[in-house]
Write a protein that holds these residues in place. Structure first.
Motif, PDB file in Angstrom:
ATOM      1  N   VAL A  40     -82.794  32.935  86.543  1.00 41.21           N
ATOM      2  CA  VAL A  40     -81.427  32.456  86.321  1.00 41.21           C
ATOM      3  C   VAL A  40     -80.921  33.956  86.367  1.00 41.21           C
ATOM      4  CG1 VAL A  40     -79.680  31.509  85.198  1.00 41.21           C
ATOM      5  CG2 VAL A  40     -81.861  30.265  85.198  1.00 41.21           C
ATOM      6  N   THR A  41     -80.931  34.737  87.458  1.00 36.77           N
ATOM      7  CA  THR A  41     -80.806  36.210  87.186  1.00 36.77           C
ATOM      8  C   THR A  41     -79.505  36.735  86.758  1.00 36.77           C
ATOM      9  OG1 THR A  41     -80.177  36.303  89.536  1.00 36.77           O
ATOM     10  CG2 THR A  41     -82.602  36.786  88.992  1.00 36.77           C
ATOM     11  N   GLU A  42     -78.465  35.707  86.875  1.00 37.32           N
ATOM     12  CA  GLU A  42     -77.003  36.171  86.653  1.00 37.32           C
ATOM     13  C   GLU A  42     -76.764  36.311  85.147  1.00 37.32           C
ATOM     14  OE1 GLU A  42     -72.649  33.943  87.632  1.00 37.32           O
ATOM     15  OE2 GLU A  42     -74.485  32.994  88.176  1.00 37.32           O
ATOM     16  N   ILE A  43     -77.699  35.710  84.492  1.00 40.48           N
ATOM     17  CA  ILE A  43     -77.604  35.948  82.982  1.00 40.48           C
ATOM     18  C   ILE A  43     -77.618  37.435  82.564  1.00 40.48           C
ATOM     19  CG2 ILE A  43     -78.892  35.477  80.793  1.00 40.48           C
ATOM     20  CD1 ILE A  43     -79.214  32.557  81.406  1.00 40.48           C
ATOM     21  N   VAL A  44     -78.605  37.974  83.192  1.00 35.61           N
ATOM     22  CA  VAL A  44     -78.800  39.738  82.834  1.00 35.61           C
ATOM     23  C   VAL A  44     -77.361  40.322  82.940  1.00 35.61           C
ATOM     24  CG1 VAL A  44     -79.903  41.648  83.472  1.00 35.61           C
ATOM     25  CG2 VAL A  44     -81.176  39.764  83.369  1.00 35.61           C
ATOM     26  N   ASN A  45     -76.571  40.083  84.272  1.00 35.16           N
ATOM     27  CA  ASN A  45     -75.296  40.843  84.330  1.00 35.16           C
ATOM     28  C   ASN A  45     -74.453  40.436  83.528  1.00 35.16           C
ATOM     29  OD1 ASN A  45     -76.159  42.135  86.629  1.00 35.16           O
ATOM     30  ND2 ASN A  45     -76.131  40.485  87.966  1.00 35.16           N
ATOM     31  N   ILE A  46     -74.432  39.010  83.079  1.00 35.45           N
ATOM     32  CA  ILE A  46     -73.463  38.680  82.026  1.00 35.45           C
ATOM     33  C   ILE A  46     -73.610  39.307  80.740  1.00 35.45           C
ATOM     34  CG2 ILE A  46     -72.713  36.584  80.523  1.00 35.45           C
ATOM     35  CD1 ILE A  46     -72.875  34.950  83.203  1.00 35.45           C
ATOM     36  N   LEU A  47     -74.998  39.412  80.464  1.00 39.26           N
ATOM     37  CA  LEU A  47     -75.478  40.059  79.002  1.00 39.26           C
ATOM     38  C   LEU A  47     -74.853  41.572  79.065  1.00 39.26           C
ATOM     39  CD1 LEU A  47     -78.878  38.861  78.484  1.00 39.26           C
ATOM     40  CD2 LEU A  47     -77.046  38.265  77.064  1.00 39.26           C
ATOM     41  N   VAL A  48     -74.993  42.274  80.271  1.00 38.67           N
ATOM     42  CA  VAL A  48     -74.506  43.525  80.001  1.00 38.67           C
ATOM     43  C   VAL A  48     -73.026  43.780  80.005  1.00 38.67           C
ATOM     44  CG1 VAL A  48     -74.436  45.457  81.770  1.00 38.67           C
ATOM     45  CG2 VAL A  48     -76.587  44.398  81.559  1.00 38.67           C
ATOM     46  N   ASN A  49     -72.275  42.684  80.788  1.00 39.50           N
ATOM     47  CA  ASN A  49     -70.774  42.592  80.703  1.00 39.50           C
ATOM     48  C   ASN A  49     -70.435  42.747  79.018  1.00 39.50           C
ATOM     49  OD1 ASN A  49     -70.671  43.382  83.507  1.00 39.50           O
ATOM     50  ND2 ASN A  49     -70.430  41.177  83.997  1.00 39.50           N
TER      51      ASN A  49
ATOM     52  N   ILE B  22     -82.147  48.183  83.831  1.00 36.37           N
ATOM     53  CA  ILE B  22     -81.785  49.566  84.267  1.00 36.37           C
ATOM     54  C   ILE B  22     -80.936  49.198  85.401  1.00 36.37           C
ATOM     55  CG2 ILE B  22     -82.361  51.685  85.042  1.00 36.37           C
ATOM     56  CD1 ILE B  22     -82.853  51.354  82.035  1.00 36.37           C
ATOM     57  N   GLY B  23     -81.386  48.574  86.567  1.00 43.69           N
ATOM     58  CA  GLY B  23     -80.840  47.991  87.768  1.00 43.69           C
ATOM     59  C   GLY B  23     -79.241  47.476  87.650  1.00 43.69           C
ATOM     60  N   ALA B  24     -79.212  46.746  86.364  1.00 41.78           N
ATOM     61  CA  ALA B  24     -77.895  46.139  86.008  1.00 41.78           C
ATOM     62  C   ALA B  24     -76.954  46.954  85.299  1.00 41.78           C
ATOM     63  CB  ALA B  24     -78.231  44.991  85.261  1.00 41.78           C
ATOM     64  N   GLY B  25     -77.222  48.415  85.094  1.00 44.91           N
ATOM     65  CA  GLY B  25     -76.569  49.355  84.450  1.00 44.91           C
ATOM     66  C   GLY B  25     -76.391  49.112  82.826  1.00 44.91           C
ATOM     67  N   VAL B  26     -77.720  48.868  82.291  1.00 45.92           N
ATOM     68  CA  VAL B  26     -77.513  48.623  81.026  1.00 45.92           C
ATOM     69  C   VAL B  26     -77.411  49.737  80.039  1.00 45.92           C
ATOM     70  CG1 VAL B  26     -79.988  48.736  80.479  1.00 45.92           C
ATOM     71  CG2 VAL B  26     -78.496  47.001  79.103  1.00 45.92           C
ATOM     72  N   ILE B  27     -77.738  50.978  80.528  1.00 44.80           N
ATOM     73  CA  ILE B  27     -77.788  52.212  79.613  1.00 44.80           C
ATOM     74  C   ILE B  27     -76.474  52.374  79.110  1.00 44.80           C
ATOM     75  CG2 ILE B  27     -78.179  54.537  79.465  1.00 44.80           C
ATOM     76  CD1 ILE B  27     -80.820  52.937  79.643  1.00 44.80           C
ATOM     77  N   GLY B  28     -75.531  52.804  80.028  1.00 45.11           N
ATOM     78  CA  GLY B  28     -73.919  53.098  79.414  1.00 45.11           C
ATOM     79  C   GLY B  28     -73.206  51.999  78.329  1.00 45.11           C
ATOM     80  N   PRO B  29     -73.348  50.639  78.698  1.00 47.87           N
ATOM     81  CA  PRO B  29     -72.731  49.830  77.833  1.00 47.87           C
ATOM     82  C   PRO B  29     -73.721  49.941  76.377  1.00 47.87           C
ATOM     83  CG  PRO B  29     -73.107  48.802  79.767  1.00 47.87           C
ATOM     84  CD  PRO B  29     -73.740  50.182  80.069  1.00 47.87           C
ATOM     85  N   LEU B  30     -75.009  49.903  76.401  1.00 45.56           N
ATOM     86  CA  LEU B  30     -75.806  50.324  75.133  1.00 45.56           C
ATOM     87  C   LEU B  30     -75.155  51.283  74.336  1.00 45.56           C
ATOM     88  CD1 LEU B  30     -79.355  49.207  76.183  1.00 45.56           C
ATOM     89  CD2 LEU B  30     -78.032  47.727  74.748  1.00 45.56           C
ATOM     90  N   ILE B  31     -75.026  52.453  75.014  1.00 44.25           N
ATOM     91  CA  ILE B  31     -74.534  53.515  74.181  1.00 44.25           C
ATOM     92  C   ILE B  31     -73.249  53.631  73.605  1.00 44.25           C
ATOM     93  CG2 ILE B  31     -73.920  56.065  74.526  1.00 44.25           C
ATOM     94  CD1 ILE B  31     -75.997  56.265  76.431  1.00 44.25           C
TER      95      ILE B  31
END
Length: 582
Positions: free
Chosen positions: A202-211, A242-251
């Motif tokens: 259910v890969t869509e969850i990762v993008n939702i989490l990052v958002n 990392i591919g979902a772009g998590v670094i920027g939002p975490l910072i």
């Protein structure tokens, strides 16, 4: 307009009218979709296309189940959508039957029909999302799907995750909060199973989490960060984050989130930087500055500072980032943190100091100048309440920072390091005691002055005590350290004053089973050092263990023949055999 198209429109209109006054049609839609999902598993052709359709059916079904308690008659848009869904499901049933029976007229035509069907279901999911986003779905109306029990089958677990996905996508604020809390609960309780479903299926969850990490709602942001923190602990899935772009939002969470959100974000970044692969990404998003700000602020909580220190510790391996940290005053901040009562903060800060100074003389000098040695020695104070682990880390850092410099060793001695090291040799917990022995062993090799000081301080009796330790490595280290200290005449005189010492060494030498063991070599070295003292030489030569030494010499054991020759002065020549003439 063709007859078939007119028939479909008429069917949809009839269903709309029916649904508008019959809420039970929502239950009907859920049941027929569930039945269709089951039927799709028996289809053996166009497997990929049917898998896509089945995924959309499951998402749609989860969404409809989430509002089953909602009175659909009160919302015409929802009633109309249910009618449209039932029409599309009817079409899907027809295509499914034909695929099961292989009764379709042509592959290309069937593929085209399946693509059209997939698009329709996509549109239904989108429309349902829009209706929910408009506020139709609220916590009060939503049916809560029970969390599967332990050892539940994978289908039940997947269904539960997809239900949470629907709530994350289309629920109101409170429902999103609860769904995230539930998601965090399952990934913590049964991490590997649920995390794999989230990341792989259910890969869509990762993008939702990052958002959600950029959500204006502090609770949603915090809960999303907590889930990401768990997922980031799995090496297999770090690249997905990392591919979902998590670094920027975490910072950004570090910069403006609440305390719990910052803590989770820092823990995530610590795990994601364990091998420094993502160091530049952290730096590019301003992460180093944000982390240094947290570590230098007196207002930051220890739960946030600890993992923040851990991230920076992971980044010091990159030369440019290390230099930037030094320029920003990181060393003084971390020396202050080394005195923290919080164990995680203290340990991470000491490791940071050790890592940033490793192999860099200029930075090592800054650490010393800023009071780093004093801070590390204070951790070893037996009267302090610091943990054994913190003391172990401090001992290692002292060894790395100080033992290559006589001036640094001199500073160590001035701060009472030798007394504290001796204390842990005598009374420390086993792990600290063994590390103290290793550090003392290293200290022996630094200078003649240090050996004299160690002899005066009382290290030799402790080394003697370790000569018959259970661990071979400990025995060998103690023997080598004692041999090193006995190279100093003053230490030899002190050692010989206790009659038990020589007898104990001879006894241990006699007990050694392996002829050429390393420990035996150092025991012989100890005896060799003692032969320069007349009283010691007499005690060795007149002991009952002399024959054992002669046997070792006959066996060509390293150091044994030399010891026999040393003992064979004119005074003792008649006592010895002639093996040294061979």
């Amino acid at each position: 307009m063709g007859e078939e198209e007119q028939e479909q429109q008429q069917k949809q209109q009839t269903l709309q009218e029916s649904v508008a006054c019959e809420p039970s049609n929502l239950r009907q839609a859920i049941e027929v979709i569930s039945s269709l999902i089951s039927l799709s598993h028996s289809i053996k052709v166009f497997i990929v296309k049917w898998q896509l359709i089945r995924n959309k059916l499951e998402e749609l079904n989860s969404g409809l189940m989430a509002v089953e308690n909602c009175d659909s008659c009160e919302n015409l848009a929802l009633s109309s959508l249910i009618a449209a869904i039932l029409v599309t499901v009817d079409e899907c049933y027809d295509l499914a039957r034909r695929c099961v029976d292989f009764s379709y007229s042509g592959k290309l035509l069937m593929q085209s029909d399946l693509d059209v069907l997939s698009t329709k279901f996509d549109r239904h999911v989108k429309n349902l999302t829009e209706i929910y986003s408009a506020g139709v779905l609220s916590q009060g109306f939503a049916i809560v799907v029970s969390r599967p029990g332990l050892n539940a089958c994978k289908d039940d677990m997947r269904f539960y995750i997809k239900d949470l996905l629907t709530r994350l996508k289309i629920g109101d604020t409170e429902m999103k909060r609860q769904a995230l809390a539930n998601l965090h609960e399952v990934v913590v309780a049964e991490d590997d199973k649920y995390v794999k479903i989230i990341v792989v299926e259910v890969t869509e969850i990762v993008n939702i989490l990052v958002n959600f990490l950029d959500s204006q709602d502090a609770v949603i942001q915090e809960e999303a960060a907590k889930v990401v923190s768990v997922v980031s602990g799995f090496d297999l899935y770090k690249s997905v984050l990392i591919g979902a772009g998590v670094i920027g939002p975490l910072i950004r969470v570090l910069e403006s989130g609440n305390d719990l959100g910052k803590e989770a974000a820092a823990r995530s970044l610590q795990k994601l930087t364990e091998n420094s692969d993502n160091a530049w990404s952290i730096s590019a998003h301003g992460g180093v500055t944000a982390l240094l700000k947290i570590c230098s602020s007196v207002e930051s909580r220890g739960e946030v500072i600890g993992p923040a220190c851990g991230v920076l510790r992971n980044l010091v391996g990159v030369e440019e980032i290390k230099r930037f940290m030094v320029e920003e005053g990181a060393i003084s901040s971390f020396i202050r943190l080394a005195r923290s009562k919080d164990e995680v903060v203290q340990i991470n800060s000491i490791e940071f100091i050790q890592n940033i100074a490793s192999g860099d003389e200029s930075i090592r000098q800054i650490v010393i100048r800023e009071g780093g040695i004093r801070a590390l020695v204070r951790v070893l104070d037996p009267k302090s309440s610091f943990s054994s682990k913190a003391r172990e880390i401090s001992l290692r850092a002292i060894e790395k920072l100080c033992f290559s410099s006589l001036s640094a060793i001199s500073i160590l001695m001035n701060y009472g390091f030798m007394d504290e090291l001796l204390y842990f040799l005598r009374k420390g917990e086993v792990s600290v005691q063994e590390l103290a022995l290793k550090v003392a062993f290293r200290l022996c090799g630094t200078s003649e002055e240090t050996k004299k000081a160690m002899g005066n301080a009382g290290f030799m009796p402790e080394f003697v005590r370790f000569l018959d330790a259970k661990s071979f490595d400990v025995r060998e280290m103690a023997a080598e350290a004692l041999s090193s200290l006995l190279s100093i005449p003053r230490n030899r005189k002190r050692f010989v004053q206790d009659d038990r010492n020589i007898g104990f060494v001879l006894q241990l030498l006699d007990q050694q089973e392996e002829t050429n063991s390393g420990n035996k070599k150092f025991l012989l070295s100890i005896l060799m050092s003692l032969t320069s003292c007349n009283s010691a030489r007499r005690k060795i030569a007149s002991s009952g263990y002399l024959k054992n030494i002669e046997k070792l010499a006959e066996a060509e054991v390293s150091g044994a023949k030399r010891l026999v020759r040393k003992l064979s002065t004119n005074r003792f020549r008649s006592m010895l055999s002639g093996i040294w003439h061979s």
